[in-house]
Scaffold this motif. Structure first.
Motif, PDB file in Angstrom:
ATOM      1  N   HIS A 113      51.531  37.227  50.338  1.00 36.88           N
ATOM      2  CA  HIS A 113      50.222  37.956  50.728  1.00 36.88           C
ATOM      3  C   HIS A 113      49.866  36.939  52.138  1.00 36.88           C
ATOM      4  O   HIS A 113      49.288  37.574  53.025  1.00 36.88           O
ATOM      5  CB  HIS A 113      48.970  37.734  49.616  1.00 36.88           C
ATOM      6  CG  HIS A 113      48.861  39.088  48.851  1.00 36.88           C
ATOM      7  ND1 HIS A 113      50.051  39.408  47.942  1.00 36.88           N
ATOM      8  CD2 HIS A 113      47.909  39.580  48.746  1.00 36.88           C
ATOM      9  CE1 HIS A 113      49.470  40.278  47.496  1.00 36.88           C
ATOM     10  NE2 HIS A 113      48.127  40.696  47.753  1.00 36.88           N
ATOM     11  N   LEU A 114      49.941  35.616  52.003  1.00 34.42           N
ATOM     12  CA  LEU A 114      49.527  34.864  53.050  1.00 34.42           C
ATOM     13  C   LEU A 114      50.396  34.981  54.103  1.00 34.42           C
ATOM     14  O   LEU A 114      49.880  35.124  55.380  1.00 34.42           O
ATOM     15  CB  LEU A 114      49.548  33.360  52.784  1.00 34.42           C
ATOM     16  CG  LEU A 114      48.720  32.774  51.486  1.00 34.42           C
ATOM     17  CD1 LEU A 114      49.069  31.596  51.056  1.00 34.42           C
ATOM     18  CD2 LEU A 114      47.134  33.189  51.951  1.00 34.42           C
ATOM     19  N   LEU A 119      47.598  24.947  49.778  1.00 33.10           N
ATOM     20  CA  LEU A 119      48.984  25.306  50.412  1.00 33.10           C
ATOM     21  C   LEU A 119      48.868  25.208  51.742  1.00 33.10           C
ATOM     22  O   LEU A 119      47.978  25.571  52.595  1.00 33.10           O
ATOM     23  CB  LEU A 119      49.367  26.892  50.094  1.00 33.10           C
ATOM     24  CG  LEU A 119      49.275  27.172  48.682  1.00 33.10           C
ATOM     25  CD1 LEU A 119      49.614  28.400  48.268  1.00 33.10           C
ATOM     26  CD2 LEU A 119      50.818  26.320  48.248  1.00 33.10           C
ATOM     27  N   VAL A 120      49.997  24.573  52.368  1.00 29.71           N
ATOM     28  CA  VAL A 120      50.107  24.554  53.856  1.00 29.71           C
ATOM     29  C   VAL A 120      51.312  24.835  54.313  1.00 29.71           C
ATOM     30  O   VAL A 120      52.516  24.531  53.549  1.00 29.71           O
ATOM     31  CB  VAL A 120      49.931  23.119  54.290  1.00 29.71           C
ATOM     32  CG1 VAL A 120      50.036  22.806  55.916  1.00 29.71           C
ATOM     33  CG2 VAL A 120      48.539  22.594  53.902  1.00 29.71           C
ATOM     34  N   ARG A 121      51.636  25.599  55.447  1.00 27.98           N
ATOM     35  CA  ARG A 121      52.679  26.239  55.874  1.00 27.98           C
ATOM     36  C   ARG A 121      53.374  25.397  56.935  1.00 27.98           C
ATOM     37  O   ARG A 121      52.639  25.062  57.954  1.00 27.98           O
ATOM     38  CB  ARG A 121      52.874  27.614  56.292  1.00 27.98           C
ATOM     39  CG  ARG A 121      54.283  28.191  56.528  1.00 27.98           C
ATOM     40  CD  ARG A 121      53.900  29.866  56.651  1.00 27.98           C
ATOM     41  NE  ARG A 121      55.586  30.303  56.651  1.00 27.98           N
ATOM     42  CZ  ARG A 121      55.865  31.463  57.160  1.00 27.98           C
ATOM     43  NH1 ARG A 121      55.050  32.265  57.602  1.00 27.98           N
ATOM     44  NH2 ARG A 121      57.229  32.020  57.123  1.00 27.98           N
ATOM     45  N   ASN A 122      54.433  25.198  57.078  1.00 28.32           N
ATOM     46  CA  ASN A 122      55.112  24.204  58.206  1.00 28.32           C
ATOM     47  C   ASN A 122      55.349  25.152  59.459  1.00 28.32           C
ATOM     48  O   ASN A 122      56.277  25.423  59.886  1.00 28.32           O
ATOM     49  CB  ASN A 122      56.191  23.394  57.827  1.00 28.32           C
ATOM     50  CG  ASN A 122      56.817  22.360  58.909  1.00 28.32           C
ATOM     51  OD1 ASN A 122      55.975  22.065  59.523  1.00 28.32           O
ATOM     52  ND2 ASN A 122      58.100  22.114  58.737  1.00 28.32           N
ATOM     53  N   ARG A 160      55.113  30.309  35.828  1.00 23.43           N
ATOM     54  CA  ARG A 160      55.106  31.824  36.439  1.00 23.43           C
ATOM     55  C   ARG A 160      55.341  31.774  37.960  1.00 23.43           C
ATOM     56  O   ARG A 160      54.314  31.921  38.733  1.00 23.43           O
ATOM     57  CB  ARG A 160      53.892  32.468  36.197  1.00 23.43           C
ATOM     58  CG  ARG A 160      53.856  33.443  35.051  1.00 23.43           C
ATOM     59  CD  ARG A 160      52.525  34.212  34.809  1.00 23.43           C
ATOM     60  NE  ARG A 160      52.662  35.046  33.948  1.00 23.43           N
ATOM     61  CZ  ARG A 160      51.573  35.358  33.285  1.00 23.43           C
ATOM     62  NH1 ARG A 160      50.273  34.978  33.566  1.00 23.43           N
ATOM     63  NH2 ARG A 160      51.611  36.195  32.100  1.00 23.43           N
ATOM     64  N   LYS A 161      56.551  31.614  38.368  1.00 20.99           N
ATOM     65  CA  LYS A 161      56.812  31.341  39.719  1.00 20.99           C
ATOM     66  C   LYS A 161      56.587  32.732  40.673  1.00 20.99           C
ATOM     67  O   LYS A 161      56.363  32.597  41.760  1.00 20.99           O
ATOM     68  CB  LYS A 161      58.391  31.152  39.935  1.00 20.99           C
ATOM     69  CG  LYS A 161      58.663  29.641  39.288  1.00 20.99           C
ATOM     70  CD  LYS A 161      60.204  29.424  39.578  1.00 20.99           C
ATOM     71  CE  LYS A 161      60.516  28.149  38.757  1.00 20.99           C
ATOM     72  NZ  LYS A 161      61.879  27.813  38.930  1.00 20.99           N
ATOM     73  N   HIS A 162      56.645  33.934  39.837  1.00 21.71           N
ATOM     74  CA  HIS A 162      56.172  35.166  40.454  1.00 21.71           C
ATOM     75  C   HIS A 162      54.915  35.218  41.083  1.00 21.71           C
ATOM     76  O   HIS A 162      54.484  35.883  42.152  1.00 21.71           O
ATOM     77  CB  HIS A 162      56.784  36.294  39.753  1.00 21.71           C
ATOM     78  CG  HIS A 162      55.844  36.576  38.425  1.00 21.71           C
ATOM     79  ND1 HIS A 162      56.154  35.850  37.472  1.00 21.71           N
ATOM     80  CD2 HIS A 162      54.480  37.062  38.332  1.00 21.71           C
ATOM     81  CE1 HIS A 162      55.151  36.249  36.434  1.00 21.71           C
ATOM     82  NE2 HIS A 162      54.289  36.780  37.009  1.00 21.71           N
ATOM     83  N   SER A 163      53.936  34.439  40.288  1.00 21.86           N
ATOM     84  CA  SER A 163      52.592  34.450  40.665  1.00 21.86           C
ATOM     85  C   SER A 163      52.211  33.736  42.090  1.00 21.86           C
ATOM     86  O   SER A 163      51.680  34.053  43.077  1.00 21.86           O
ATOM     87  CB  SER A 163      51.664  33.752  39.714  1.00 21.86           C
ATOM     88  OG  SER A 163      51.592  34.529  38.505  1.00 21.86           O
ATOM     89  N   MET A 164      53.104  32.451  42.289  1.00 21.01           N
ATOM     90  CA  MET A 164      53.057  31.876  43.537  1.00 21.01           C
ATOM     91  C   MET A 164      53.810  32.559  44.447  1.00 21.01           C
ATOM     92  O   MET A 164      53.247  32.640  45.708  1.00 21.01           O
ATOM     93  CB  MET A 164      53.495  30.535  43.204  1.00 21.01           C
ATOM     94  CG  MET A 164      53.637  29.411  44.699  1.00 21.01           C
ATOM     95  SD  MET A 164      52.195  29.281  45.234  1.00 21.01           S
ATOM     96  CE  MET A 164      51.364  28.065  44.203  1.00 21.01           C
ATOM     97  N   GLY A 174      47.037  31.622  31.003  1.00 21.29           N
ATOM     98  CA  GLY A 174      47.802  32.472  31.952  1.00 21.29           C
ATOM     99  C   GLY A 174      47.685  31.955  33.402  1.00 21.29           C
ATOM    100  O   GLY A 174      48.621  32.332  34.511  1.00 21.29           O
ATOM    101  N   ASP A 175      46.622  31.404  33.993  1.00 18.35           N
ATOM    102  CA  ASP A 175      46.415  31.076  35.132  1.00 18.35           C
ATOM    103  C   ASP A 175      47.568  29.900  35.585  1.00 18.35           C
ATOM    104  O   ASP A 175      48.060  29.348  34.753  1.00 18.35           O
ATOM    105  CB  ASP A 175      44.789  30.439  35.380  1.00 18.35           C
ATOM    106  CG  ASP A 175      43.965  31.810  35.305  1.00 18.35           C
ATOM    107  OD1 ASP A 175      44.372  32.956  35.366  1.00 18.35           O
ATOM    108  OD2 ASP A 175      42.456  31.328  35.213  1.00 18.35           O
ATOM    109  N   LEU A 176      47.713  29.757  36.752  1.00 18.72           N
ATOM    110  CA  LEU A 176      48.762  28.863  37.316  1.00 18.72           C
ATOM    111  C   LEU A 176      48.300  27.544  36.963  1.00 18.72           C
ATOM    112  O   LEU A 176      49.136  26.522  36.517  1.00 18.72           O
ATOM    113  CB  LEU A 176      49.023  28.992  38.717  1.00 18.72           C
ATOM    114  CG  LEU A 176      50.294  28.338  39.367  1.00 18.72           C
ATOM    115  CD1 LEU A 176      51.469  28.784  38.654  1.00 18.72           C
ATOM    116  CD2 LEU A 176      50.087  28.646  40.668  1.00 18.72           C
ATOM    117  N   VAL A 177      47.257  27.049  37.305  1.00 19.32           N
ATOM    118  CA  VAL A 177      46.873  25.585  37.322  1.00 19.32           C
ATOM    119  C   VAL A 177      45.411  25.363  36.458  1.00 19.32           C
ATOM    120  O   VAL A 177      44.529  26.284  36.513  1.00 19.32           O
ATOM    121  CB  VAL A 177      46.753  24.754  38.635  1.00 19.32           C
ATOM    122  CG1 VAL A 177      48.161  25.146  39.231  1.00 19.32           C
ATOM    123  CG2 VAL A 177      45.720  25.278  39.441  1.00 19.32           C
TER     124      VAL A 177
END
Length: 211
Positions: free
Chosen positions: A54-55, A79-82, A44-48, A158-161
């Motif tokens: 949001h972030l 999750l880490v953003r560059n 479910r790519k739309h969940s991520m 249905g959860d991602l992981v």
């Protein structure tokens, strides 16, 4: 001592690798740090995508979960953003290794220290999201008999992981069973991932993010 040194080296290697990738990757790109006992249960790519939106809208540069029961902040799925602040967070974890590696085998302990010692900076940089959004625990770990805790932290269809942390007995069997469910075991060049693509009930609405 040799066994501890080997375990420490393995636990810390992912931080150094991530720093190298951040230095050479496009700015603004997101990285997802996963432990080896985390199983992706759906495509479910739309969940991520919704979580990342949001972030970004709230100007967060990383996200992890507080599992409340057991580990508090957990580094199994992060999750880490560059960005400048995202890189600074990972660099601070890496720099802290010199001081704290005698007390903590891996990076998770350093997360606890940073949260405790620098709450303002961490709160402005890292979003603490609901566990089922990013790092749902398997029901064999810890406090699943608590109904409220089970709804909040533990894996539901249905959860991602699905994260198998904190499990001592039958851990490998439980992981293998989940891999079979998503068509990833046994796995070769022709892995059947059709189970990942089966229709699932719509995901629950995203709860508000908290710093």
């Amino acid at each position: 001592a040799q066994r501890r040194h080997h375990a420490t080296t393995e636990q810390w290697s992912k931080i150094g690798v991530l720093l190298q990738r951040l230095r050479h990757a496009p700015r603004g790109q997101w990285f997802w740090l996963l432990d080896t006992d985390v199983v992706l249960m759906t495509e479910r790519k739309h969940s991520m995508r919704a979580l990342l939106q949001h972030l970004e809208q709230r100007n967060f540069h990383a996200a992890w979960v507080n599992q409340q029961c057991g580990d508090n902040e957990n580094s199994g799925s992060v999750l880490v953003r560059n960005t400048r602040k995202g890189r600074a967070l990972i660099q601070r974890i890496q720099d802290s290794r010199v001081v704290w590696q005698l007390f903590f085998v891996g990076d998770q302990g350093i997360m606890w220290v940073l949260v405790d010692r620098d709450r303002w900076w961490i709160g402005a940089t890292v979003a603490s999201v609901a566990p089922r959004m990013l790092n749902a625990r398997d029901h064999h770990a810890g406090c699943a008999d608590n109904q409220k805790e089970s709804r909040y932290s533990y894996y539901h269809r249905g959860d991602l992981v699905r994260h198998f942390n904190g499990i001592r007995e039958r851990r490998s069997q439980l992981i293998t069973r989940s891999l079979r469910r998503v068509g990833a075991w046994p796995c070769d060049a022709n892995c059947d991932v059709s189970a990942l693509q089966q229709p699932l009930p719509p995901p629950p609405p995203l709860p508000p993010l908290t710093a």
